[in-house]
Scaffold this motif. Sequence first.
Motif, PDB file in Angstrom:
ATOM      1  N   MET A 152       0.991  -1.243   0.018  1.00 45.37           N
ATOM      2  CA  MET A 152      -0.133   0.065   0.195  1.00 45.37           C
ATOM      3  C   MET A 152       0.892   1.230   0.115  1.00 45.37           C
ATOM      4  SD  MET A 152      -2.852   1.404   0.005  1.00 45.37           S
ATOM      5  CE  MET A 152      -4.158   0.394   0.442  1.00 45.37           C
ATOM      6  N   THR A 153       1.905   1.271   0.764  1.00 45.37           N
ATOM      7  CA  THR A 153       2.913   2.412   0.791  1.00 45.37           C
ATOM      8  C   THR A 153       3.612   2.533  -0.331  1.00 45.37           C
ATOM      9  OG1 THR A 153       3.300   1.935   3.095  1.00 45.37           O
ATOM     10  CG2 THR A 153       5.008   3.327   1.771  1.00 45.37           C
ATOM     11  N   MET A 154       3.768   1.583  -1.226  1.00 43.95           N
ATOM     12  CA  MET A 154       4.438   1.823  -2.566  1.00 43.95           C
ATOM     13  C   MET A 154       3.311   2.370  -3.514  1.00 43.95           C
ATOM     14  SD  MET A 154       6.492  -1.683  -2.956  1.00 43.95           S
ATOM     15  CE  MET A 154       7.130  -1.617  -4.592  1.00 43.95           C
ATOM     16  N   LEU A 155       1.952   1.894  -3.290  1.00 38.07           N
ATOM     17  CA  LEU A 155       1.220   2.418  -4.500  1.00 38.07           C
ATOM     18  C   LEU A 155       0.879   4.054  -4.028  1.00 38.07           C
ATOM     19  CD1 LEU A 155      -1.664  -0.318  -4.295  1.00 38.07           C
ATOM     20  CD2 LEU A 155      -0.570   0.634  -6.193  1.00 38.07           C
ATOM     21  N   THR A 156       0.346   4.395  -2.789  1.00 37.30           N
ATOM     22  CA  THR A 156       0.298   5.716  -2.352  1.00 37.30           C
ATOM     23  C   THR A 156       1.213   6.972  -2.761  1.00 37.30           C
ATOM     24  OG1 THR A 156       0.869   5.217   0.076  1.00 37.30           O
ATOM     25  CG2 THR A 156      -1.516   5.168  -0.542  1.00 37.30           C
ATOM     26  N   SER A 157       2.814   6.067  -2.496  1.00 32.28           N
ATOM     27  CA  SER A 157       3.839   6.948  -2.608  1.00 32.28           C
ATOM     28  C   SER A 157       3.908   7.171  -4.201  1.00 32.28           C
ATOM     29  CB  SER A 157       5.317   6.388  -2.205  1.00 32.28           C
ATOM     30  OG  SER A 157       5.371   5.186  -3.037  1.00 32.28           O
ATOM     31  N   ALA A 158       3.179   6.353  -5.166  1.00 37.08           N
ATOM     32  CA  ALA A 158       3.381   6.525  -6.564  1.00 37.08           C
ATOM     33  C   ALA A 158       2.291   7.828  -7.014  1.00 37.08           C
ATOM     34  CB  ALA A 158       3.534   5.232  -7.134  1.00 37.08           C
ATOM     35  N   LEU A 159       1.106   7.336  -6.389  1.00 39.07           N
ATOM     36  CA  LEU A 159      -0.067   8.163  -6.801  1.00 39.07           C
ATOM     37  C   LEU A 159      -0.129   9.963  -6.094  1.00 39.07           C
ATOM     38  CD1 LEU A 159      -2.576   5.485  -6.551  1.00 39.07           C
ATOM     39  CD2 LEU A 159      -1.844   6.461  -8.604  1.00 39.07           C
ATOM     40  N   ILE A 160       0.478   9.846  -4.836  1.00 42.98           N
ATOM     41  CA  ILE A 160       0.170  10.965  -4.479  1.00 42.98           C
ATOM     42  C   ILE A 160       1.431  12.043  -4.554  1.00 42.98           C
ATOM     43  CG2 ILE A 160       0.103  12.134  -1.840  1.00 42.98           C
ATOM     44  CD1 ILE A 160      -1.775   9.709  -0.946  1.00 42.98           C
ATOM     45  N   PRO A 161       1.307  12.961  -5.012  1.00 40.72           N
ATOM     46  CA  PRO A 161       2.381  14.007  -5.128  1.00 40.72           C
ATOM     47  C   PRO A 161       3.369  13.911  -3.890  1.00 40.72           C
ATOM     48  CG  PRO A 161       0.462  15.120  -5.714  1.00 40.72           C
ATOM     49  CD  PRO A 161      -0.056  13.676  -5.025  1.00 40.72           C
ATOM     50  N   ASN A 162       4.675  13.988  -4.614  1.00 37.98           N
ATOM     51  CA  ASN A 162       6.154  14.228  -3.464  1.00 37.98           C
ATOM     52  C   ASN A 162       6.886  15.432  -4.243  1.00 37.98           C
ATOM     53  OD1 ASN A 162       8.552  14.233  -2.305  1.00 37.98           O
ATOM     54  ND2 ASN A 162       9.041  12.003  -2.630  1.00 37.98           N
ATOM     55  N   TYR A 163       6.516  16.558  -3.720  1.00 34.76           N
ATOM     56  CA  TYR A 163       6.901  17.745  -4.278  1.00 34.76           C
ATOM     57  C   TYR A 163       8.385  17.964  -4.202  1.00 34.76           C
ATOM     58  CZ  TYR A 163       2.097  18.705  -4.822  1.00 34.76           C
ATOM     59  OH  TYR A 163       0.816  18.756  -5.395  1.00 34.76           O
ATOM     60  N   ALA A 164       8.934  17.084  -3.498  1.00 37.42           N
ATOM     61  CA  ALA A 164      10.539  17.083  -3.319  1.00 37.42           C
ATOM     62  C   ALA A 164      11.061  16.697  -4.571  1.00 37.42           C
ATOM     63  CB  ALA A 164      11.044  16.142  -2.363  1.00 37.42           C
TER      64      ALA A 164
END
Length: 302
Positions: free
Chosen positions: A50-62
């Motif tokens: 789940m962490t991998m999915l959300t990290s791919a979908l939700i913006p990481n502005y860094a």
Amino acid sequence: MLTPKIPEIHKTHPIPQEAFDWYDEYAHGLMDRRTFMKKLSTLVVAGVSMTMLTSALIPNYALAEQVSFNDPDIKAEYLSFPSPEGNGEGRGYLATPVGLTEKAPVVLVIHENRGLNPYIKDVARRLAKAGFIAFAPDILHTLGGYPGNDEEGKQMQSSMDKVKVEKDFIAAALFIKSHPSGNGKLGSVGFCFGGYIVNMLAATVPDKLAASVSFYGTPAAKELRANIKGPLMIQLAELDKRVNATWPEYEQDLKAHNIDYVMHMYPKMNHGFHNDSTARYDAENAELAWKRSIDFFNKHLA
């Protein structure tokens, strides 16, 4: 310009299209977070958490910085502007080229439905790097500004009076068009909600805009479309069912009123493909869409 680093999960474990579709519904208020997360959980398989999915979908502005705010070729600062018919006062991020020797064209940059996030500020800097004066208002200014995360920003923006929000962007357009270093010609570019605002401005203050670029934005109200003068560039993603459903009628009205427009459809792309902070980003198509945008502005604003 830096090469953006994008999430790697989609390279080794392709993300199902349903995940992108659900994220679009969640991001645009058509699905609550609990339902979104519950649906995502059905996609968890061996090797994909789940962490991998959300990290791919939700913006990481860094990840979303192609032009540094310390870039010696640009100057970045904040400016306030009056908006008496909107929320009283607006504030935006101004990026200008350093060492201007002549008047430069001006572009209004319009954020998504969550306030002035780092990606949109970077877009403003990219425009300044290309020789434009770029101004990106933060519609959340009177609520304290972009809060640092999209979830809270989305809730804040959805709580605002939509009519006043539109008046704020009109005020921002009129304000920045008269920038003392500007050549008097104004363009606009926006993404998602910002794409809608671009279409709205083109229909509401057509005499003030010399060129408009809408990335996956819905059209202005039907009764306003006859006011559009263009030129207008529409950038759409093939897999963006929600926005694309509005295009046939919009195009029909543009043709009926002999409006100068061009539409580019990007094959196999999702809504948000230009945003380099999530796995929706596609470098090849994002760069093509951006080049088309810059060329369009150079043609009509120079």
